[in-house]
Design a protein around this motif. Structure first.
Motif, PDB file in Angstrom:
ATOM      1  N   ALA A   7       0.813  -1.210   0.000  1.00 12.09           N
ATOM      2  CA  ALA A   7       0.000   0.000   0.000  1.00 12.09           C
ATOM      3  C   ALA A   7       0.851   1.267   0.000  1.00 12.09           C
ATOM      4  O   ALA A   7       0.450   2.282  -0.573  1.00 12.09           O
ATOM      5  CB  ALA A   7      -0.921   0.003   1.213  1.00 12.09           C
ATOM      6  N   THR A   8       2.006   1.207   0.626  1.00 12.79           N
ATOM      7  CA  THR A   8       2.848   2.393   0.756  1.00 12.79           C
ATOM      8  C   THR A   8       3.194   3.004  -0.598  1.00 12.79           C
ATOM      9  O   THR A   8       3.200   4.215  -0.753  1.00 12.79           O
ATOM     10  CB  THR A   8       4.137   2.039   1.536  1.00 12.79           C
ATOM     11  N   PHE A   9       3.447   2.169  -1.583  1.00 20.38           N
ATOM     12  CA  PHE A   9       3.873   2.673  -2.887  1.00 20.38           C
ATOM     13  C   PHE A   9       2.880   2.369  -4.003  1.00 20.38           C
ATOM     14  O   PHE A   9       3.191   2.587  -5.175  1.00 20.38           O
ATOM     15  CB  PHE A   9       5.242   2.098  -3.245  1.00 20.38           C
ATOM     16  N   GLN A  10       1.701   1.874  -3.674  1.00 19.34           N
ATOM     17  CA  GLN A  10       0.752   1.465  -4.705  1.00 19.34           C
ATOM     18  C   GLN A  10       0.383   2.598  -5.645  1.00 19.34           C
ATOM     19  O   GLN A  10       0.457   2.439  -6.859  1.00 19.34           O
ATOM     20  CB  GLN A  10      -0.518   0.905  -4.055  1.00 19.34           C
ATOM     21  N   THR A  11      -0.014   3.725  -5.115  1.00 18.42           N
ATOM     22  CA  THR A  11      -0.433   4.809  -6.005  1.00 18.42           C
ATOM     23  C   THR A  11       0.751   5.398  -6.765  1.00 18.42           C
ATOM     24  O   THR A  11       0.606   5.783  -7.920  1.00 18.42           O
ATOM     25  CB  THR A  11      -1.199   5.911  -5.241  1.00 18.42           C
ATOM     26  N   LEU A  12       1.935   5.448  -6.144  1.00 26.93           N
ATOM     27  CA  LEU A  12       3.125   5.947  -6.844  1.00 26.93           C
ATOM     28  C   LEU A  12       3.432   5.065  -8.046  1.00 26.93           C
ATOM     29  O   LEU A  12       3.615   5.562  -9.161  1.00 26.93           O
ATOM     30  CB  LEU A  12       4.339   5.993  -5.908  1.00 26.93           C
ATOM     31  N   GLN A  13       3.477   3.757  -7.841  1.00 28.65           N
ATOM     32  CA  GLN A  13       3.851   2.891  -8.957  1.00 28.65           C
ATOM     33  C   GLN A  13       2.800   2.915 -10.055  1.00 28.65           C
ATOM     34  O   GLN A  13       3.128   2.872 -11.232  1.00 28.65           O
ATOM     35  CB  GLN A  13       4.179   1.459  -8.494  1.00 28.65           C
ATOM     36  N   VAL A  74       5.848  -3.893 -12.372  1.00 31.15           N
ATOM     37  CA  VAL A  74       6.532  -3.047 -13.349  1.00 31.15           C
ATOM     38  C   VAL A  74       5.925  -3.209 -14.738  1.00 31.15           C
ATOM     39  O   VAL A  74       5.637  -2.226 -15.414  1.00 31.15           O
ATOM     40  CB  VAL A  74       8.052  -3.343 -13.371  1.00 31.15           C
ATOM     41  N   SER A  75       5.692  -4.424 -15.156  1.00 31.05           N
ATOM     42  CA  SER A  75       5.268  -4.677 -16.537  1.00 31.05           C
ATOM     43  C   SER A  75       3.775  -4.491 -16.775  1.00 31.05           C
ATOM     44  O   SER A  75       3.356  -4.250 -17.901  1.00 31.05           O
ATOM     45  CB  SER A  75       5.660  -6.098 -16.937  1.00 31.05           C
ATOM     46  N   GLY A  76       2.985  -4.607 -15.694  1.00 29.98           N
ATOM     47  CA  GLY A  76       1.539  -4.535 -15.871  1.00 29.98           C
ATOM     48  C   GLY A  76       1.038  -5.803 -16.509  1.00 29.98           C
ATOM     49  O   GLY A  76       1.689  -6.842 -16.403  1.00 29.98           O
ATOM     50  N   PRO A  77      -0.095  -5.758 -17.113  1.00 30.57           N
ATOM     51  CA  PRO A  77      -0.995  -4.632 -17.340  1.00 30.57           C
ATOM     52  C   PRO A  77      -1.756  -4.243 -16.070  1.00 30.57           C
ATOM     53  O   PRO A  77      -1.831  -5.008 -15.112  1.00 30.57           O
ATOM     54  CB  PRO A  77      -1.952  -5.154 -18.424  1.00 30.57           C
ATOM     55  N   VAL A  78      -2.331  -3.063 -16.112  1.00 30.04           N
ATOM     56  CA  VAL A  78      -2.995  -2.510 -14.935  1.00 30.04           C
ATOM     57  C   VAL A  78      -4.150  -3.400 -14.462  1.00 30.04           C
ATOM     58  O   VAL A  78      -4.350  -3.558 -13.262  1.00 30.04           O
ATOM     59  CB  VAL A  78      -3.472  -1.064 -15.210  1.00 30.04           C
ATOM     60  N   TYR A  79      -4.889  -4.006 -15.385  1.00 35.60           N
ATOM     61  CA  TYR A  79      -6.015  -4.831 -14.938  1.00 35.60           C
ATOM     62  C   TYR A  79      -5.535  -6.026 -14.120  1.00 35.60           C
ATOM     63  O   TYR A  79      -6.222  -6.435 -13.169  1.00 35.60           O
ATOM     64  CB  TYR A  79      -6.910  -5.254 -16.110  1.00 35.60           C
ATOM     65  N   GLY A 154      10.637   1.716 -11.013  1.00 38.54           N
ATOM     66  CA  GLY A 154      10.526   0.309 -11.402  1.00 38.54           C
ATOM     67  C   GLY A 154      11.501  -0.572 -10.637  1.00 38.54           C
ATOM     68  O   GLY A 154      11.122  -1.631 -10.121  1.00 38.54           O
ATOM     69  N   HIS A 155      12.754  -0.148 -10.559  1.00 44.00           N
ATOM     70  CA  HIS A 155      13.769  -0.910  -9.816  1.00 44.00           C
ATOM     71  C   HIS A 155      13.386  -1.048  -8.340  1.00 44.00           C
ATOM     72  O   HIS A 155      13.424  -2.145  -7.771  1.00 44.00           O
ATOM     73  CB  HIS A 155      15.128  -0.220  -9.957  1.00 44.00           C
ATOM     74  N   ALA A 156      12.987   0.054  -7.740  1.00 44.44           N
ATOM     75  CA  ALA A 156      12.618   0.033  -6.320  1.00 44.44           C
ATOM     76  C   ALA A 156      11.387  -0.837  -6.079  1.00 44.44           C
ATOM     77  O   ALA A 156      11.329  -1.584  -5.093  1.00 44.44           O
ATOM     78  CB  ALA A 156      12.375   1.453  -5.818  1.00 44.44           C
TER      79      ALA A 156
END
Length: 186
Positions: A7-13, A74-79, A154-156
């Protein structure tokens, strides 16, 4: 701790790696809460063997969700990310209240009120640990506010979400150990 790590980085990524607008990222993250709530309602009346099954099912579901997020972050897709966000939330929903109930039930009657109030303290420690661990991992591998490029994020995220899979696996092993211990005691 597992939910807080992702959750901490969900919206950022979602915003940086997948060009999801901020409101869209928030709505996608909301899937975790919806799945958590829905599965918590499903298991609310489970007792005995069903309770044990719910705890294990929740831990396995959480591991599947975090592994899926780690793979597709990193690669997705978003769905697919959205599906694994929901699966992770469902895992917490399956196990959370059942674990709380079991923890309170496992102590003598005179200590039940202390156990009940301690649950929130332990949960708060887990949230703090998860957020701190996610931030520590991200910063250790190079994520800084001034370097939030697609490459660094992406790396992080590979590292953060990989770490989250480890936490989910440890959670599953603890749940299995708890169930095994309870069976030996009966």
């Amino acid at each position: 701790a597992t939910v807080v790590v992702y959750a901490t980085f969900q919206t950022l990524q979602l915003q940086v790696l997948h060009n999801v607008p901020p409101i869209g990222a928030a709505y996608l993250f909301m899937l975790s809460s919806l799945a958590w709530s829905a599965t918590a309602l499903v298991v609310a009346t489970w007792r005995g063997r069903m309770e044990t099954a719910g705890i294990i099912l929740g831990s396995v579901t959480l591991l599947i969700g975090t592994a899926g997020l780690a793979y597709f972050v990193v690669s997705g897709p978003v769905y697919l990310i959205a599906i694994f966000i929901a699966i992770s939330g469902a895992g917490i929903g399956f196990a959370n209240n059942l674990l709380i109930r079991r923890a309170i039930r496992s102590v003598p009657d005179a200590e039940k009120s202390i156990a009940g109030s301690s649950v929130q303290a332990i949960r708060t420690v887990g949230v703090a640990f998860g957020a701190a661990a996610a931030g520590l991992v991200a910063v250790a591998v190079g994520l800084k506010s001034e370097s939030a490029t697609i490459e660094t994020v992406g790396h992080a995220m590979r590292w953060v979400y990989g770490f989250d899979v480890i936490i989910a696996a440890v959670s599953l092993s603890i749940a299995l150990g708890m169930v095994a211990t309870a069976r030996r005691q009966t």
